[in-house]
Motif scaffolding. Structure first.
Motif, PDB file in Angstrom:
ATOM      1  N   SER A 149       0.860  -1.190   0.000  1.00  0.00           N
ATOM      2  CA  SER A 149       0.000   0.000   0.000  1.00  0.00           C
ATOM      3  C   SER A 149       0.892   1.234   0.000  1.00  0.00           C
ATOM      4  CB  SER A 149      -0.910  -0.003   1.226  1.00  0.00           C
ATOM      5  OG  SER A 149      -0.144   0.082   2.406  1.00  0.00           O
ATOM      6  N   LEU A 150       0.348   2.339  -0.452  1.00  0.00           N
ATOM      7  CA  LEU A 150       1.123   3.581  -0.457  1.00  0.00           C
ATOM      8  C   LEU A 150       1.616   3.926   0.940  1.00  0.00           C
ATOM      9  CD1 LEU A 150      -0.836   5.898  -2.900  1.00  0.00           C
ATOM     10  CD2 LEU A 150       1.508   5.114  -3.114  1.00  0.00           C
ATOM     11  N   GLN A 151       0.738   3.741   1.921  1.00  0.00           N
ATOM     12  CA  GLN A 151       1.099   4.085   3.295  1.00  0.00           C
ATOM     13  C   GLN A 151       2.325   3.282   3.757  1.00  0.00           C
ATOM     14  OE1 GLN A 151      -1.868   3.252   2.131  1.00  0.00           O
ATOM     15  NE2 GLN A 151      -3.489   4.488   3.031  1.00  0.00           N
ATOM     16  N   VAL A 165       7.023   9.859   9.254  1.00  0.00           N
ATOM     17  CA  VAL A 165       6.102  10.770   8.595  1.00  0.00           C
ATOM     18  C   VAL A 165       5.075   9.936   7.850  1.00  0.00           C
ATOM     19  CG1 VAL A 165       5.900  12.622   6.891  1.00  0.00           C
ATOM     20  CG2 VAL A 165       7.957  12.454   8.286  1.00  0.00           C
ATOM     21  N   THR A 166       3.817  10.171   8.136  1.00  0.00           N
ATOM     22  CA  THR A 166       2.774   9.384   7.476  1.00  0.00           C
ATOM     23  C   THR A 166       2.537   9.895   6.056  1.00  0.00           C
ATOM     24  OG1 THR A 166       1.017  10.818   8.297  1.00  0.00           O
ATOM     25  CG2 THR A 166       1.597   8.913   9.657  1.00  0.00           C
ATOM     26  N   TRP A 167       1.946   9.027   5.223  1.00  0.00           N
ATOM     27  CA  TRP A 167       1.630   9.397   3.847  1.00  0.00           C
ATOM     28  C   TRP A 167       0.563  10.488   3.825  1.00  0.00           C
ATOM     29  CZ3 TRP A 167       3.311   9.393  -0.873  1.00  0.00           C
ATOM     30  CH2 TRP A 167       2.431   9.588  -1.948  1.00  0.00           C
ATOM     31  N   GLU A 168      -0.426  10.356   4.674  1.00  0.00           N
ATOM     32  CA  GLU A 168      -1.509  11.328   4.702  1.00  0.00           C
ATOM     33  C   GLU A 168      -1.191  12.424   5.708  1.00  0.00           C
ATOM     34  OE1 GLU A 168      -2.043   8.226   6.012  1.00  0.00           O
ATOM     35  OE2 GLU A 168      -2.738   7.178   4.250  1.00  0.00           O
ATOM     36  N   HIS A 169      -1.669  13.616   5.401  1.00  0.00           N
ATOM     37  CA  HIS A 169      -1.625  14.709   6.376  1.00  0.00           C
ATOM     38  C   HIS A 169      -2.940  14.678   7.136  1.00  0.00           C
ATOM     39  CE1 HIS A 169       2.027  16.729   5.254  1.00  0.00           C
ATOM     40  NE2 HIS A 169       1.681  16.713   3.983  1.00  0.00           N
TER      41      HIS A 169
END
Length: 174
Positions: A149-151, A165-169
């Motif tokens: 997954s992208l994450q 640092v997460t993929w999503e803000h």
């Protein structure tokens, strides 16, 4: 005799005075040197801390730029997912001839027929999964899971840089 005694006393007083002055100046010089050394050490420490702060900021900015470039690339060129899918399936090894490949419905629509053709020698089940973002996939086979997954891919990439640092803000819509 008295004049010689006075002259000798003056000379001795002058030598003692010069010695005291020399001792005083040496003490002052030593104190000043220690004070300057302390200031220099403090400045060096602050400079090192400022450099660390700047380096961390540059690293975080670089990650944000990379995130934006990846988002753009994924929106313009969905084919970047194919190497990820191939690698995920290869990670399972030749002994796993059946697998379930989960991906976002939009990706499944784009790649479904091509994947079925490319991996016709294996029992590959394709499933749409709204929980996955476009550009990511999860492969499951015989109890093994390859999370591409992208994450997870982002998390692994930034972890090599020492970041979390997460993929999503948090300000981005889910």
């Amino acid at each position: 005799g008295v004049a010689a005694g006075v002259a000798q006393g003056r000379a001795q007083a002058e030598v003692e005075s010069q010695q005291r002055m020399a001792d005083f100046l040496a003490t002052q010089a030593n104190d000043s040197a220690q004070h300057l050394a302390g200031l220099f050490a403090a400045v060096q420490s602050q400079l090192a801390q400022a450099q660390q702060t700047m380096a961390q900021g540059v690293l975080e900015l670089s990650c944000e730029l990379a995130r934006q470039v990846l988002r753009q690339e994924l929106s313009v060129n969905p084919n970047v997912l194919m190497p990820v899918i191939r690698e995920a399936l290869e990670l399972l090894g030749a002994e796993h001839r059946s697998a379930v490949l989960r991906m976002h419905p939009a990706d499944l629509e784009v790649f479904g027929a091509g994947l079925a053709t490319e991996f016709s020698g294996m029992a590959l089940t394709l499933r749409a999964d709204l929980a996955l973002q476009p550009g990511g996939c999860v492969v499951e086979s015989a109890g093994m899971v390859v999370d591409a997954s992208l994450q997870k891919r982002w998390q692994r990439a930034v972890a090599t840089l020492g970041l979390d640092v997460t993929w999503e803000h948090s300000s981005e819509p889910g």
